[in-house]
Design an enzyme around this catalytic site. Structure first.
Site, PDB file in Angstrom:
ATOM      1  N   SER A 192       0.834  -1.201   0.000  1.00 30.57           N
ATOM      2  CA  SER A 192       0.000   0.000   0.000  1.00 30.57           C
ATOM      3  C   SER A 192       0.871   1.256   0.000  1.00 30.57           C
ATOM      4  O   SER A 192       1.700   1.437  -0.888  1.00 30.57           O
ATOM      5  CB  SER A 192      -0.970  -0.048   1.177  1.00 30.57           C
ATOM      6  OG  SER A 192      -1.993   0.906   1.036  1.00 30.57           O
ATOM      7  N   ASP A 293     -10.125  -3.495  -5.345  1.00 27.27           N
ATOM      8  CA  ASP A 293      -9.321  -2.457  -4.706  1.00 27.27           C
ATOM      9  C   ASP A 293      -9.431  -1.171  -5.521  1.00 27.27           C
ATOM     10  O   ASP A 293      -9.181  -1.188  -6.730  1.00 27.27           O
ATOM     11  CB  ASP A 293      -7.854  -2.913  -4.658  1.00 27.27           C
ATOM     12  CG  ASP A 293      -6.929  -1.925  -3.973  1.00 27.27           C
ATOM     13  OD1 ASP A 293      -7.392  -0.861  -3.537  1.00 27.27           O
ATOM     14  OD2 ASP A 293      -5.726  -2.235  -3.877  1.00 27.27           O
ATOM     15  N   HIS A 323      -8.080  -4.847  -1.199  1.00 25.73           N
ATOM     16  CA  HIS A 323      -6.842  -4.186  -0.801  1.00 25.73           C
ATOM     17  C   HIS A 323      -6.376  -4.750   0.544  1.00 25.73           C
ATOM     18  O   HIS A 323      -7.181  -5.131   1.383  1.00 25.73           O
ATOM     19  CB  HIS A 323      -7.120  -2.679  -0.663  1.00 25.73           C
ATOM     20  CG  HIS A 323      -5.908  -1.870  -0.329  1.00 25.73           C
ATOM     21  ND1 HIS A 323      -5.026  -1.427  -1.277  1.00 25.73           N
ATOM     22  CD2 HIS A 323      -5.426  -1.424   0.864  1.00 25.73           C
ATOM     23  CE1 HIS A 323      -4.057  -0.743  -0.697  1.00 25.73           C
ATOM     24  NE2 HIS A 323      -4.275  -0.726   0.610  1.00 25.73           N
TER      25      HIS A 323
END
Length: 348
Positions: A192, A293, A323
């Site tokens: 991320s 995501d 995600h």
């Protein structure tokens, strides 16, 4: 005597119980009311369904980030994933001390080195939240993994995280002997927001000619603006705006906190590495994206840009996961670790 006991009781309540009650309410605020759309569960693999239920989105990032950090720092270490040694260390950085957690394999060195940057939207997260990921990387790859506790926004907005990340690479390059490094080559990795940092420091190291970053592992990274504006270029921002682990609203708030006072730099490659004009000399990349995501499309666009520029790229979209799927044991998670190991061995 009764009066004394009474006062003792009052002191116990004031000194012991009251702080516990306060901590409880802080924790409840950190956890918040997690909401998800039950219909989205039909799209996910079984492990991902459970993960979405437990970690459904918290959109009110800006008012809760301090409490979220408290809850995250209380997470237990993933000690069931055994490694040889774990050491917490602090090094000098541009804004003070930088915390490192160094994971060593059970086998004797020397070791290839990997630097890992945690996720959390540049606002939350720590070496503790990615303890399991780091340990599993050590187990599956044989690398010595150095996890970085870089400075977080909003107290330390952009470019603090990037400065700490690059400073860590420089420190590592100067301490190869004490780290029992196999060579001067360094692999950077992150999930991320950490994937963004890994991509950015790869570009910085390439442009400066040092340290010697040879591979980058980017797990569902934001590589362009990750605010509401991104919907124009990346349809997944709207397609998965709500109902999964990450929401469009929370992304917008993370972005604003990260760029506090520097919004005019939102297209700077140090924020949005996909905006770099020349990526042809960057190290080989492993890019993982998740089907459900909002950041999916920009991660895949970056993989394509690298590949079109002649950079060796292995890119894979993992289906039926949201995600941050690396944070939970699943088929996709296990496959990702196996593929990362193969990528590092240049078998892909």
């Amino acid at each position: 005597m009764k009066q004394i006991l009474k006062w003792i009781g009052i002191i116990v309540v004031s000194v012991v119980l009251l702080p516990l009650v306060v901590i409880f309410f802080i924790y409840k605020k950190a956890v918040g009311k997690r909401e998800y759309d039950p219909k989205v569960l039909d799209n996910l693999e079984e492990a991902a369904q459970d993960y979405v239920k437990k970690t459904a989105p918290l959109s009110d990032v800006d008012s809760r980030y301090k409490y979220i950090r408290l809850a995250q720092k209380a997470l237990p270490a993933a000690k069931e994933i055994e490694v040889g040694e774990v050491e917490d260390k602090k090094i000098d950085g541009p804004g003070g001390k930088i915390g490192l957690r160094i994971y060593t394999p059970e086998a004797d060195g020397p070791y290839p080195l990997m630097v890992y940057f945690h996720g959390g939207g540049f606002v939350t997260g720590s070496v503790q939240t990615t303890d399991a990921i780091a340990r599993k990387l050590v187990k599956t790859t044989g690398y010595r993994v150095i996890s970085v506790d870089y400075r977080l926004a909003p107290e330390n907005p952009f470019p603090a995280a990037i400065e700490d990340a690059y400073a860590t690479l420089v420190w590592i390059s100067k301490h190869l002997t004490s780290l029992r490094a196999k060579s001067g080559e360094i692999v950077v990795a992150g999930d991320s927001a950490g994937g963004n940092i890994a991509a950015v420091v790869s570009q910085i190291a390439t442009s400066k000619g040092a340290p010697n970053v040879t591979k980058q592992i980017l797990l569902y990274p934001p590589v362009d603006i990750f605010s509401r504006d991104a919907s124009v270029l990346y349809p997944s921002m709207d397609e998965f705006a709500e109902g999964y682990v990450l929401t469009k609203e929370s992304l917008d708030k993370y972005f604003k906190l990260y760029l506090s006072g520097a919004n005019d730099r939102k297209y700077d490659p140090l924020v949005a590495p996909i905006r770099s004009k020349d990526v042809s000399k960057l190290p080989a990349a492993f890019v993982a994206t998740a089907e459900y995501d909002p950041l999916r499309d920009q991660g895949e666009a970056y993989a394509k840009k690298l590949k079109d520029a002649g950079v060796p790229v292995y890119a894979k979209r993992f289906e039926k996961v949201p995600h941050d799927f690396m944070s939970t044991p699943s088929v996709a998670t296990d496959e990702t670790f196996e593929l990362i190991s193969e990528f590092l061995q240049e078998k892909l």
